[in-house]
Each structure stands twice: as C-alpha cells, then as structure tokens.
Design an enzyme around this catalytic site. Structure first.
Site, PDB file in Angstrom:
ATOM      1  N   GLY A  92       0.261  -1.393  -0.093  1.00 21.51           N
ATOM      2  CA  GLY A  92       0.270  -0.375   0.162  1.00 21.51           C
ATOM      3  C   GLY A  92       0.969   1.262  -0.161  1.00 21.51           C
ATOM      4  O   GLY A  92       1.859   1.398  -0.229  1.00 21.51           O
ATOM      5  N   GLY A  94       2.872   2.939   1.270  1.00 21.76           N
ATOM      6  CA  GLY A  94       3.498   3.560   2.660  1.00 21.76           C
ATOM      7  C   GLY A  94       3.658   5.297   3.315  1.00 21.76           C
ATOM      8  O   GLY A  94       3.192   5.726   4.585  1.00 21.76           O
ATOM      9  N   LYS A 115       4.398  12.306  -3.137  1.00 18.17           N
ATOM     10  CA  LYS A 115       5.544  11.137  -2.186  1.00 18.17           C
ATOM     11  C   LYS A 115       6.462  11.670  -1.316  1.00 18.17           C
ATOM     12  O   LYS A 115       6.859  12.512  -1.144  1.00 18.17           O
ATOM     13  CB  LYS A 115       6.960  10.452  -3.586  1.00 18.17           C
ATOM     14  CG  LYS A 115       5.742   9.240  -4.578  1.00 18.17           C
ATOM     15  CD  LYS A 115       6.446   8.800  -5.340  1.00 18.17           C
ATOM     16  CE  LYS A 115       7.253   8.117  -5.017  1.00 18.17           C
ATOM     17  NZ  LYS A 115       8.313   7.040  -5.399  1.00 18.17           N
ATOM     18  N   ASP A 127       7.883   5.783   8.261  1.00 20.41           N
ATOM     19  CA  ASP A 127       8.492   7.314   8.881  1.00 20.41           C
ATOM     20  C   ASP A 127       7.459   7.800   7.547  1.00 20.41           C
ATOM     21  O   ASP A 127       6.783   8.919   8.335  1.00 20.41           O
ATOM     22  CB  ASP A 127       9.773   7.996   9.196  1.00 20.41           C
ATOM     23  CG  ASP A 127       9.867   8.174   8.208  1.00 20.41           C
ATOM     24  OD1 ASP A 127       9.639   7.417   6.997  1.00 20.41           O
ATOM     25  OD2 ASP A 127      11.398   8.663   8.624  1.00 20.41           O
ATOM     26  N   GLY A 128       7.022   7.203   6.146  1.00 24.15           N
ATOM     27  CA  GLY A 128       6.201   7.607   5.561  1.00 24.15           C
ATOM     28  C   GLY A 128       6.906   9.675   4.697  1.00 24.15           C
ATOM     29  O   GLY A 128       6.228  10.105   4.183  1.00 24.15           O
ATOM     30  N   ARG A 178       4.459  13.198  -7.446  1.00 21.67           N
ATOM     31  CA  ARG A 178       4.735  12.738  -9.522  1.00 21.67           C
ATOM     32  C   ARG A 178       2.433  12.906  -9.973  1.00 21.67           C
ATOM     33  O   ARG A 178       1.399  12.450  -9.820  1.00 21.67           O
ATOM     34  CB  ARG A 178       4.659  11.461  -8.309  1.00 21.67           C
ATOM     35  CG  ARG A 178       4.648  10.167  -9.942  1.00 21.67           C
ATOM     36  CD  ARG A 178       5.238   8.894  -9.515  1.00 21.67           C
ATOM     37  NE  ARG A 178       4.300   7.859  -9.048  1.00 21.67           N
ATOM     38  CZ  ARG A 178       4.842   7.415  -8.152  1.00 21.67           C
ATOM     39  NH1 ARG A 178       5.858   6.581  -8.471  1.00 21.67           N
ATOM     40  NH2 ARG A 178       4.217   6.434  -7.706  1.00 21.67           N
ATOM     41  N   ASP A 254       4.054  -5.018  -7.707  1.00 21.61           N
ATOM     42  CA  ASP A 254       3.661  -3.979  -6.903  1.00 21.61           C
ATOM     43  C   ASP A 254       4.211  -2.158  -8.028  1.00 21.61           C
ATOM     44  O   ASP A 254       3.781  -1.838  -8.182  1.00 21.61           O
ATOM     45  CB  ASP A 254       3.616  -2.995  -6.025  1.00 21.61           C
ATOM     46  CG  ASP A 254       4.743  -3.647  -5.397  1.00 21.61           C
ATOM     47  OD1 ASP A 254       5.479  -4.377  -5.330  1.00 21.61           O
ATOM     48  OD2 ASP A 254       5.416  -2.848  -5.109  1.00 21.61           O
ATOM     49  N   ASN A 255       5.310  -2.618  -8.860  1.00 22.24           N
ATOM     50  CA  ASN A 255       5.802  -2.135  -9.420  1.00 22.24           C
ATOM     51  C   ASN A 255       5.443  -1.746 -10.802  1.00 22.24           C
ATOM     52  O   ASN A 255       5.986  -1.038 -12.112  1.00 22.24           O
ATOM     53  CB  ASN A 255       7.475  -1.404  -9.505  1.00 22.24           C
ATOM     54  CG  ASN A 255       7.736  -1.066  -7.696  1.00 22.24           C
ATOM     55  OD1 ASN A 255       6.930  -0.684  -7.022  1.00 22.24           O
ATOM     56  ND2 ASN A 255       8.728  -1.540  -7.343  1.00 22.24           N
TER      57      ASN A 255
END
EC number: 2.7.7.-
Length: 489
Positions: A92, A94, A115, A127-128, A178, A254-255
């Site tokens: 997900g 993150g 991002k 930590d995002g 992005r 996921d990419n």
C-alpha cells in the site's frame, strides 16, 4: 487546512474514490515545517493546464508539500499487494497519498500523488517520509524517460520540507509530486483477489476498463480483453526499456502499472557497458531483475495479474486458466516484434530480411565481448565514427560492419534516410550514472541545483544531437567502479 489559490487551474474529479473503500483510506498529508520549492516542471504544469506562475513559489510549495490541499482534491492512500523479489505480501501507499485526479482542459485525466507525505495505514513501521536525493533522482530519470519517448510517470515538483529524515544518516527531507495516467498496479488486483470479494474485484476491473481500455470493455469477454491489453502495453514498454539499456531494478508486481507506464524509480539506472547480467540494485543479490531478465520478469508479473483475474475471465476455472495461458503465451511474440522493429531502426535498416536477427545478435555479442558502451556504440554507428576502443579495432567488428552496411544498402531509399532513421532512434545521451550522482551531490550537499538543471535540460530532447549534449555522452572514469543504487524512492 487552508485551500490553495483557485487561479492555479486545478480541476479534480476523484473517480478512484468511488470504488469500495477496501481499496483506499481517506487521509490528509502530514504538514511539514517549512516547505521550499526547489524544482518545478513548468512545461509539465502547462501541459496539465495549470497556471505555472501561480504555483512557482511559496503558494506552490505549500501545495506540493501537502500543507495546503487544492480545491476539489480528496486525498487518499491506496491499498495494494505485491510480489517483492518473488515473495507475496500486503503493501500500500506507505509514504504517498493520491491528491486526486486532475482533468486537463483537453479532458485528459491524470493522478497527482504526493511522495513523502507522511505515515499512512500501510506504512509498515516506516516514517512515511522521503529524502531529498531519491526524490531528485526520480525527477531526473522520469523526465529522461519522457524525453526518450518511453511511457512513464512524470515529476511535477520537488519541495524540501525543512525537516530531517533518519536513514543510515540524517538526510534532508523532501516531497515529490508525481503525475501518472493512474496508479493502478498489478498489485492492486492481487490485493483485490486476495482480500476482496469477487464483487470488489469486478468493480476494480470494470473501473480499469472504463478508465484505460474502453474499447476492450465492448468485447464479448471484457476481462480477457483487459488481460490482453495489459500484456500488449507491457510488451511494448519492456521492448523500449531494452532498446535504450534501461534497468528498472525492482520489477516487483506492485511496481508494474496496468496502463503501461514506467513507475517507481527506485534502484534504476542506465547501462553503460553492454552486459545482459547488469544489475544496479544493492539488494538484488541473485540478479533477478538484471537487464537481460526484464522480459521474462514481465511475463512472470503478468501471470500474477492473470491469476488475479481468473474468477472474472470464466466461471469454469480450467477454461479460465487455459485462455489466460493462451493470452500470456503471446507476450513473447509481441515483445520480440517491438524489439526487432526498434533494433532495425537503431541500425538504420529498412525492410525485413531473415538474417536481420543474426546480424543484431552478432553486434550485441561483440559489444559484450569487448565491453563496449551500449549507447555510444550506436551513436558512433549513426554518425559513422571510429572510436579509440577495443571494439572498433577488432577485425571481427570490421567484418560485421561490412555485412551491416551491405544490408542497409539493399533496402534504404537513400543514405540520408538511413542517417535520419538512426538519429531518431539512437539518443545522443542518457542520464549517465556519474552525471546523475554529481547533480544529486551538488543539490543535496551544497544546495546547488544548477548542475541538475543543466542535466535535465540536456535530457529533454535526447534525439536533438546538439553540440551542448556532447559532454554528457562521455563515459565515467575508471575510478568510479561498479555502480550501485538503493531503494530510496
């Protein structure tokens, strides 16, 4: 949060948020201390129908950092899963949030994503946040890919946050904005198949068809048509990667974007010396995502996509498996056809001959044997240059050139047509790893963005073959050693 100035030209629709809420979490970005706009892509802003002057400054920095939310935007974190180096896991967004879907004056729809915008329910103890260097790296490489004519996400802006992120060292924090046709991934479908209901999987597939493949939605088996369209786009994309020597570095499911764009510029780089075993990622110990493996990995990823779609393809599982396998079996032909057409263009070949493949493979074998630079060899062939390198001094290369030139003459309408075909297919430069690192070091360590700006300006039109681009074609010094990249993005 206060709203951004309306004259910036935002026009949001947020259709992804109409899907079942199992696919996302509504969440605002975590504000940062003192955002500063350090890179702004004015041409991209103009293409999106945004008012660049209204965003190129403090007001834009507030938006691009997530401190202000534009009118109409409804931020969400997307849920997805994925096979990472072959191991399936829940994932997900993150450290990213989808700001929303901006509609251009031409009616085109683009995702805008922060991002580095803070923790989400999918952060997995992270930590995002994001460090400045990797965000600038994504800006450089994604814009280079766009210049090369390769489908890609793009970067609208990078802002520093005035805060520190802790990795192995304390690093300056940043947020990247992005732009993508969408952030639908193979892993999104894997998530739906693993943790969602058949109805939720169907809703996701129908949404994808409506957004990206409306013609496929009219087919008798719309879900098989969806699989076939994704296979086709990936075959075209991976062929383009191979033709310019691009190594993605982390082709996890996921990419892999459903719409066929290059996404997630982590440990990616461009190959200098031609070698199919080239790996840049510091964690790819087995070479799973090596340059030469990328077509096979794409098939593997697409097989996972097909597995997720099986309940929709046919109620009879055995029949669903068979038709999906038949669709997957066509990837090789689609990829090879695209690669072959691209390689003929790079070599200035018109028409088709049965021995073309052998001619191409012989050249690539010579490049590998003599450790020749991939991009500059094709550049030398384009302009009929002889370089002071082992390859060009080899008698076997001279013999190959004779065969190649004879093959050109059998079908070429003119020498000028050959030259123009090659110039349009062989870039004057790629984002050389040592040049990228020099730009990042100047920006991160010294606050000097001029090196990065000059590099990006040179990469905007790599087929211009201008005198200003020549310096960027030089090879790294031997002292640079093996190049390694890290999963910072």
């Amino acid at each position: 949060m206060t709203q951004a100035i309306p004259e910036a030209g935002w026009h949001f629709d947020n259709s992804y948020a109409t899907l079942p809420e199992t696919f996302f979490t509504r969440l605002n970005p975590t504000p940062v201390r003192s955002p500063k706009l350090v890179i702004f892509n004015r041409p991209l802003a103009a293409a999106l129908g945004l008012q660049a002057d209204a965003l190129d400054g403090e007001a834009g920095a507030e938006v691009f950092a997530g401190n202000r939310i534009p009118p109409g935007a409804k931020p969400i974190a997307q849920a997805y899963a994925g096979h990472q180096f072959g191991q399936f896991t829940m994932l997900g967004d993150g450290r990213a949030l989808l700001m929303g879907e901006h509609i251009t004056p031409q009616g085109e729809r683009f995702d805008l994503q922060w991002k580095g915008s803070g923790r989400t329910p999918y952060s997995r103890r992270g930590d995002g946040r994001a460090a400045l260097g990797p965000m600038l790296r994504e800006y450089i490489i994604s814009e280079a890919m766009h210049g090369l004519g390769i489908p890609t996400t793009r970067s609208l802006a990078v802002v520093t946050t005035g805060e520190t992120v802790i990795r192995e060292d304390d690093l300056p924090g940043a947020v990247l904005m992005r732009v993508a046709s969408s952030h639908l991934r193979v892993g999104t479908f894997q998530y739906a198949a693993q943790w969602g209901s058949d109805e939720e999987l169907r809703a996701l597939a129908d949404y994808t068809l409506q957004r990206h493949f409306p013609q496929a939605a009219e087919q008798d088996n719309r879900y098989l048509a969806l699989l076939e369209e994704v296979i086709r786009r990936q075959a075209e994309l991976i062929a383009k990667w191979q033709l310019v020597g691009f190594v993605h570095g982390v082709m996890n499911t996921d990419n892999m974007s459903i719409c066929g764009e290059t996404i997630d510029y982590g440990p990616c780089a461009f190959m200098d010396t031609y070698d199919p075993a080239t790996v840049f990622s510091s964690i790819d110990y087995q070479g799973r995502y090596a340059y030469g493996n990328q077509p096979q990995i794409a098939v593997w990823n697409l097989a996972r996509f097909a597995e997720a779609l099986l309940p929709l393809v046919d109620e009879n599982q055995a029949k669903a498996v068979q038709v999906a396998q038949d669709a997957l079996s066509r990837f090789g032909e689609l990829y090879y056809r695209n690669w072959l057409a691209g390689m003929r263009a790079k070599l200035g070949l018109f028409g088709e001959e049965a021995d073309d493949v052998a001619l191409m493979e012989e050249l690539l074998n010579l490049l590998q044997k003599h450790r020749a630079d991939y991009t500059n060899t094709f550049l030398a062939l384009t302009f009929d240059q002889q370089r002071d390198e082992a390859l060009f001094a080899a008698p076997e290369f001279a013999a190959w050139q004779e065969k190649w030139q004879a093959r050109q003459k059998r079908h070429a309408p003119s020498d000028d047509a050959v030259r123009q075909r090659m110039k349009a297919s062989n870039p004057a430069l790629i984002p050389r790893n040592h040049r990228v690192e020099a730009a990042l070091e100047a920006a991160v360590q010294e606050g000097d963005y001029s090196v990065l700006e000059r590099l990006v300006a040179a990469l905007v039109d790599p087929y211009a073959h201008s005198p200003e681009q020549a310096e960027y074609a030089t090879l790294p010094p031997d002292s640079c050693g093996p190049y390694r990249t890290y999963c910072g993005t």
